[in-house]
Motif scaffolding. Structure first.
Motif, mmCIF file in Angstrom:
data_model
loop_
_atom_site.group_PDB
_atom_site.id
_atom_site.type_symbol
_atom_site.label_atom_id
_atom_site.label_comp_id
_atom_site.label_asym_id
_atom_site.label_seq_id
_atom_site.Cartn_x
_atom_site.Cartn_y
_atom_site.Cartn_z
ATOM 1 N N PHE A 154 0.842 -1.196 0.000
ATOM 2 C CA PHE A 154 0.000 0.000 0.000
ATOM 3 C C PHE A 154 0.881 1.251 0.000
ATOM 4 N N SER A 155 0.512 2.236 -0.802
ATOM 5 C CA SER A 155 1.124 3.563 -0.702
ATOM 6 C C SER A 155 0.103 4.585 -1.185
ATOM 7 N N ARG A 156 0.302 5.822 -0.792
ATOM 8 C CA ARG A 156 -0.628 6.869 -1.207
ATOM 9 C C ARG A 156 0.157 8.111 -1.606
ATOM 10 N N VAL A 157 -0.364 8.827 -2.574
ATOM 11 C CA VAL A 157 0.268 10.058 -3.057
ATOM 12 C C VAL A 157 -0.824 11.079 -3.325
ATOM 13 N N ARG A 158 -0.412 12.299 -3.647
ATOM 14 C CA ARG A 158 -1.350 13.349 -4.033
ATOM 15 C C ARG A 158 -1.101 13.731 -5.487
ATOM 16 N N PHE A 159 -2.165 14.075 -6.178
ATOM 17 C CA PHE A 159 -2.029 14.642 -7.522
ATOM 18 C C PHE A 159 -2.712 16.003 -7.494
ATOM 19 N N ASP A 160 -1.957 17.042 -7.712
ATOM 20 C CA ASP A 160 -2.479 18.401 -7.592
ATOM 21 C C ASP A 160 -2.709 19.003 -8.973
ATOM 22 N N GLY A 161 -3.801 19.753 -9.088
ATOM 23 C CA GLY A 161 -4.082 20.476 -10.324
ATOM 24 C C GLY A 161 -4.635 19.620 -11.447
ATOM 25 N N LEU A 162 -5.009 18.389 -11.156
ATOM 26 C CA LEU A 162 -5.559 17.501 -12.174
ATOM 27 C C LEU A 162 -6.876 16.899 -11.693
ATOM 28 N N SER A 163 -7.729 16.558 -12.637
ATOM 29 C CA SER A 163 -8.931 15.799 -12.310
ATOM 30 C C SER A 163 -8.535 14.336 -12.123
ATOM 31 N N PRO A 164 -9.379 13.528 -11.469
ATOM 32 C CA PRO A 164 -9.039 12.108 -11.324
ATOM 33 C C PRO A 164 -8.785 11.414 -12.664
ATOM 34 N N SER A 165 -9.575 11.728 -13.677
ATOM 35 C CA SER A 165 -9.375 11.077 -14.983
ATOM 36 C C SER A 165 -8.069 11.538 -15.631
ATOM 37 N N ALA A 166 -7.707 12.826 -15.477
ATOM 38 C CA ALA A 166 -6.443 13.312 -16.029
ATOM 39 C C ALA A 166 -5.255 12.686 -15.305
ATOM 40 N N ALA A 167 -5.370 12.524 -13.990
ATOM 41 C CA ALA A 167 -4.305 11.868 -13.232
ATOM 42 C C ALA A 167 -4.166 10.409 -13.657
ATOM 43 N N ALA A 168 -5.309 9.752 -13.920
ATOM 44 C CA ALA A 168 -5.260 8.367 -14.388
ATOM 45 C C ALA A 168 -4.611 8.283 -15.765
ATOM 46 N N ASP A 169 -4.886 9.270 -16.644
ATOM 47 C CA ASP A 169 -4.240 9.300 -17.965
ATOM 48 C C ASP A 169 -2.729 9.435 -17.816
ATOM 49 N N ARG A 170 -2.296 10.279 -16.901
ATOM 50 C CA ARG A 170 -0.853 10.494 -16.728
ATOM 51 C C ARG A 170 -0.173 9.221 -16.221
ATOM 52 N N ALA A 171 -0.923 8.412 -15.444
ATOM 53 C CA ALA A 171 -0.358 7.179 -14.886
ATOM 54 C C ALA A 171 -0.665 5.962 -15.747
ATOM 55 N N LEU A 172 -0.949 6.185 -17.023
ATOM 56 C CA LEU A 172 -1.407 5.104 -17.897
ATOM 57 C C LEU A 172 -0.421 3.940 -17.930
ATOM 58 N N TRP A 173 0.889 4.237 -17.933
ATOM 59 C CA TRP A 173 1.909 3.193 -18.022
ATOM 60 C C TRP A 173 2.752 3.125 -16.752
ATOM 61 N N ALA A 174 2.190 3.569 -15.641
ATOM 62 C CA ALA A 174 2.968 3.665 -14.396
ATOM 63 C C ALA A 174 3.451 2.315 -13.893
ATOM 64 N N SER A 175 2.716 1.251 -14.176
ATOM 65 C CA SER A 175 3.119 -0.064 -13.676
ATOM 66 C C SER A 175 4.146 -0.741 -14.571
ATOM 67 N N GLY A 176 4.482 -0.111 -15.717
ATOM 68 C CA GLY A 176 5.429 -0.721 -16.644
ATOM 69 C C GLY A 176 4.802 -1.722 -17.582
ATOM 70 N N GLY A 177 3.474 -1.828 -17.586
ATOM 71 C CA GLY A 177 2.790 -2.770 -18.461
ATOM 72 C C GLY A 177 2.784 -2.317 -19.903
ATOM 73 N N CYS A 178 2.414 -3.229 -20.791
ATOM 74 C CA CYS A 178 2.418 -2.933 -22.223
ATOM 75 C C CYS A 178 1.022 -2.816 -22.809
ATOM 76 N N THR A 179 -0.002 -3.172 -22.035
ATOM 77 C CA THR A 179 -1.400 -3.099 -22.473
ATOM 78 C C THR A 179 -2.111 -2.032 -21.648
ATOM 79 N N PRO A 180 -2.941 -1.198 -22.260
ATOM 80 C CA PRO A 180 -3.648 -0.173 -21.480
ATOM 81 C C PRO A 180 -4.445 -0.790 -20.335
ATOM 82 N N PRO A 181 -4.431 -0.170 -19.177
ATOM 83 C CA PRO A 181 -5.183 -0.717 -18.037
ATOM 84 C C PRO A 181 -6.683 -0.596 -18.259
#
Length: 246
Positions: A154-181
């Motif tokens: 478990f970990s938690r962070v903050r995303f400032d100045g973005l909507s939840p969907s925009a933050a999710a777009d920015r983290a699209l490849w955060a796990s290092g995967g090759c297929t869109p989540p």
């Protein structure tokens, strides 16, 4: 007319109505009261059963659709650049690489981590869970060991100045995967982003409307299919429960 004929005629007269005694009235009254009480008790039991079924069927208010298999694949919004970008070269060599694990975030306190440990145990009632005691303001990634070969992190962070969907777009490849989540949004505006599982791990990111994000990972050292501690449905349930109390 003979007396025999008169008596025979008297017997043809309808019998008088039977008398109703006080005991008969009381008996019928007690029977009606008992029937009414049984009906009320039955109605109460039905209501209790319905409420209990609802509580058991909906353990987490923030959960998205019950089956994450039905979530749509996320698509990158125009102009939104993921961070980090997709590693196309690595994906050409291994389309399902091991996940990139979170290494930091906001500091976590003991009260939160104890609650997260209890939530994990509720979804893995037959597993022995352990976690290393932590000191306040020291731990940024909390790990629950499941048996000897797997863990939930478990970990938690903050995303400032973005909507939840925009933050999710920015983290699209955060796990290092090759297929869109896969992604879904609940009625409260919380975005759940579930990355595909590899034999060694899987990640779930949750983005709340207040700018807080949960990064949840399940990992295994067994490196074989089916070795992760939680099913996808339970993994999402755990993420939804934890995200409510961030």
């Amino acid at each position: 007319m003979r007396i025999e004929d008169e008596l025979r005629g008297a017997l043809d007269v309808p019998a008088p109505p039977a008398a109703t005694t006080l005991e008969d009235v009381l008996r019928r009254g007690k029977r009606k009261v008992a029937v009414r009480r049984a009906g009320v008790a039955g109605s109460v039991l039905v209501v209790v059963a319905v409420v209990a079924a609802g509580v058991l069927g909906l353990p987490f208010r923030s959960a998205g659709p019950a089956d994450p298999v039905n979530w749509a694949r996320a698509t990158q919004a125009p102009g939104q650049q993921p961070d980090p970008p997709r590693d196309s070269r690595a994906c050409s060599e291994n389309p399902n690489p091991p996940p990139v694990l979170s290494r930091g975030g906001e500091s976590l306190d003991r009260k939160q981590t104890d609650a997260w440990l209890d939530l994990t145990q509720s979804l893995l009632p037959n597993e022995k869970l352990t976690s290393t005691p932590i000191g306040y303001d020291l731990v940024r990634v909390f790990t629950v060991d499941v048996g000897t070969s797997s863990a939930v992190r478990f970990s938690r962070v903050r995303f400032d100045g973005l909507s939840p969907s925009a933050a999710a777009d920015r983290a699209l490849w955060a796990s290092g995967g090759c297929t869109p989540p896969r992604r879904t949004t609940n009625a409260e505006g919380t975005v759940f982003q579930l990355y595909d599982a590899a034999p060694t791990g899987q990640a779930l990111y949750v983005f709340r409307a207040d700018g807080r994000s949960l990064q949840l990972e399940q990992v295994s050292v067994a490196s074989e299919a089916g070795s992760l501690p939680l099913s996808e449905a339970d993994f999402v349930k755990l993420g939804a429960a934890v995200a409510e109390g961030l």
